[in-house]
Motif scaffolding. Structure first.
Motif, PDB file in Angstrom:
ATOM      1  N   SER A  29       0.811  -1.228   0.000  1.00 21.25           N
ATOM      2  CA  SER A  29       0.000   0.000   0.000  1.00 21.25           C
ATOM      3  C   SER A  29       0.834   1.263   0.000  1.00 21.25           C
ATOM      4  CB  SER A  29      -0.910   0.011   1.239  1.00 21.25           C
ATOM      5  OG  SER A  29      -0.123   0.151   2.414  1.00 21.25           O
ATOM      6  N   GLY A  30       2.150   1.100   0.000  1.00 23.06           N
ATOM      7  CA  GLY A  30       3.002   2.280   0.138  1.00 23.06           C
ATOM      8  C   GLY A  30       3.269   2.608   1.591  1.00 23.06           C
ATOM      9  N   GLY A  31       2.911   1.692   2.484  1.00 26.68           N
ATOM     10  CA  GLY A  31       3.155   1.895   3.908  1.00 26.68           C
ATOM     11  C   GLY A  31       2.172   2.827   4.574  1.00 26.68           C
ATOM     12  N   HIS A  32       0.944   2.875   4.103  1.00 23.57           N
ATOM     13  CA  HIS A  32      -0.073   3.759   4.680  1.00 23.57           C
ATOM     14  C   HIS A  32      -0.686   3.130   5.928  1.00 23.57           C
ATOM     15  CE1 HIS A  32      -0.550   6.978   1.599  1.00 23.57           C
ATOM     16  NE2 HIS A  32       0.040   6.061   0.840  1.00 23.57           N
ATOM     17  N   ILE A  33      -0.231   3.595   7.098  1.00 22.47           N
ATOM     18  CA  ILE A  33      -0.778   3.088   8.363  1.00 22.47           C
ATOM     19  C   ILE A  33      -1.211   4.234   9.270  1.00 22.47           C
ATOM     20  CG2 ILE A  33       0.523   0.929   8.313  1.00 22.47           C
ATOM     21  CD1 ILE A  33       2.594   2.216  10.134  1.00 22.47           C
ATOM     22  N   ASN A  34      -1.278   5.453   8.707  1.00 21.24           N
ATOM     23  CA  ASN A  34      -1.577   6.635   9.503  1.00 21.24           C
ATOM     24  C   ASN A  34      -2.421   7.606   8.667  1.00 21.24           C
ATOM     25  OD1 ASN A  34      -1.493   9.151  10.827  1.00 21.24           O
ATOM     26  ND2 ASN A  34       0.568   8.813  11.610  1.00 21.24           N
ATOM     27  N   GLN A  59      -7.402   1.945   8.117  1.00 20.78           N
ATOM     28  CA  GLN A  59      -6.480   2.248   9.219  1.00 20.78           C
ATOM     29  C   GLN A  59      -7.229   2.312  10.544  1.00 20.78           C
ATOM     30  OE1 GLN A  59      -5.040   5.876   7.580  1.00 20.78           O
ATOM     31  NE2 GLN A  59      -3.627   4.863   6.164  1.00 20.78           N
ATOM     32  N   CYS A  60      -8.377   2.963  10.541  1.00 24.68           N
ATOM     33  CA  CYS A  60      -9.176   3.085  11.756  1.00 24.68           C
ATOM     34  C   CYS A  60      -9.728   1.734  12.203  1.00 24.68           C
ATOM     35  CB  CYS A  60     -10.318   4.082  11.547  1.00 24.68           C
ATOM     36  SG  CYS A  60      -9.764   5.800  11.368  1.00 24.68           S
ATOM     37  N   GLY A  66      -6.876  -3.905  16.640  1.00 25.58           N
ATOM     38  CA  GLY A  66      -5.637  -4.064  17.399  1.00 25.58           C
ATOM     39  C   GLY A  66      -5.838  -3.779  18.875  1.00 25.58           C
ATOM     40  N   ALA A  67      -6.569  -2.708  19.185  1.00 25.77           N
ATOM     41  CA  ALA A  67      -6.849  -2.377  20.584  1.00 25.77           C
ATOM     42  C   ALA A  67      -7.678  -3.472  21.243  1.00 25.77           C
ATOM     43  CB  ALA A  67      -7.578  -1.040  20.664  1.00 25.77           C
ATOM     44  N   PRO A 156      -4.163   9.591  14.087  1.00 20.75           N
ATOM     45  CA  PRO A 156      -5.566   9.600  14.518  1.00 20.75           C
ATOM     46  C   PRO A 156      -6.191   8.213  14.628  1.00 20.75           C
ATOM     47  CG  PRO A 156      -5.165  11.324  12.920  1.00 20.75           C
ATOM     48  CD  PRO A 156      -3.927  10.479  12.934  1.00 20.75           C
ATOM     49  N   ALA A 157      -5.780   7.288  13.772  1.00 20.30           N
ATOM     50  CA  ALA A 157      -6.345   5.940  13.829  1.00 20.30           C
ATOM     51  C   ALA A 157      -5.959   5.252  15.128  1.00 20.30           C
ATOM     52  CB  ALA A 157      -5.860   5.113  12.632  1.00 20.30           C
TER      53      ALA A 157
END
Length: 208
Positions: A29-34, A59-60, A66-67, A156-157
């Motif tokens: 994805s191009g490293g999109h985690i934020n 991401q959200c 994850g939480a 923010p995510a």
């Protein structure tokens, strides 16, 4: 509050994790985690609005999942540490917290631009850069600076995921800071990179 050793440990852990995640997802994805980083790249016209929205939603959702996993495995520690939610230190004002998030996110997003800019890579080809490495270090440095103020949002995510799963008043009191600050910081970084840095004259060889 974190002790000196605890603060450094958290900063190293998060910075190392970001380095690993960006390295592993860069080819997908191009490293999109934020969402803040994605927003900055959207403003710079490096991806489409549709793709940016899709990334942000995923991401959200990933942060919420994850939480939830953390809560299921470490329930007692989870409750003791307030679910890992981002909260403003009562010693600081809301404006200070907002500025901390703006500056921290600016550093991160500008680092992303610098580490992935094709024009810079061509100009500075004599300086090999593994993009996830400076990004991870940027996250590490920002955590050292802002953990005592806001617990370091800049994503923010991540802030949303922890708040949704913990779902207590303290998690939502100043939650807006962890969206407004990062998005402003990302917007400033995108503008600075596009208007100032990209306007610098291109040089094919370094002059020492």
């Amino acid at each position: 509050m974190c002790s000196g050793v605890g603060l450094q440990g958290i900063a190293w852990a998060v910075g190392g994790t970001i380095f690993t995640l960006v390295y592993c997802t860069a080819g997908i994805s191009g490293g999109h985690i934020n969402p803040a980083v994605t927003f900055g790249l959207l403003l710079a016209r490096k991806l489409s609005l549709t793709r940016a929205i899709f990334y942000m939603v995923m991401q959200c959702l990933g942060a919420i999942c994850g939480a939830g996993v953390v809560k299921s495995f470490e329930r007692s520690e989870y409750e003791l540490l307030g679910g890992g939610t981002n909260t403003l230190n009562p010693k600081y004002s809301k404006s200070t917290g907002l500025v901390a998030e703006i500056i921290g996110t600016f550093v991160l997003v500008y680092t992303v631009f610098s580490a992935t800019d094709a024009k810079r890579n061509a100009r500075d080809s004599h300086v090999p850069i593994l993009a996830p490495l400076p990004i991870g270090f940027a996250v590490f440095i920002v955590h050292l600076a802002t953990l005592p103020i806001t617990g370091t949002g800049i994503n923010p995510a991540r802030s949303l995921g922890a708040a949704v799963v913990y779902n207590r008043k303290q998690a939502w009191d100043d939650h807006w800071i962890f969206w407004v600050g990062p998005f402003i910081g990302a917007g400033l970084a995108a503008s600075y990179h596009q208007v100032v840095i990209r306007a610098l004259p291109f040089k094919s060889k370094a002059t020492l």
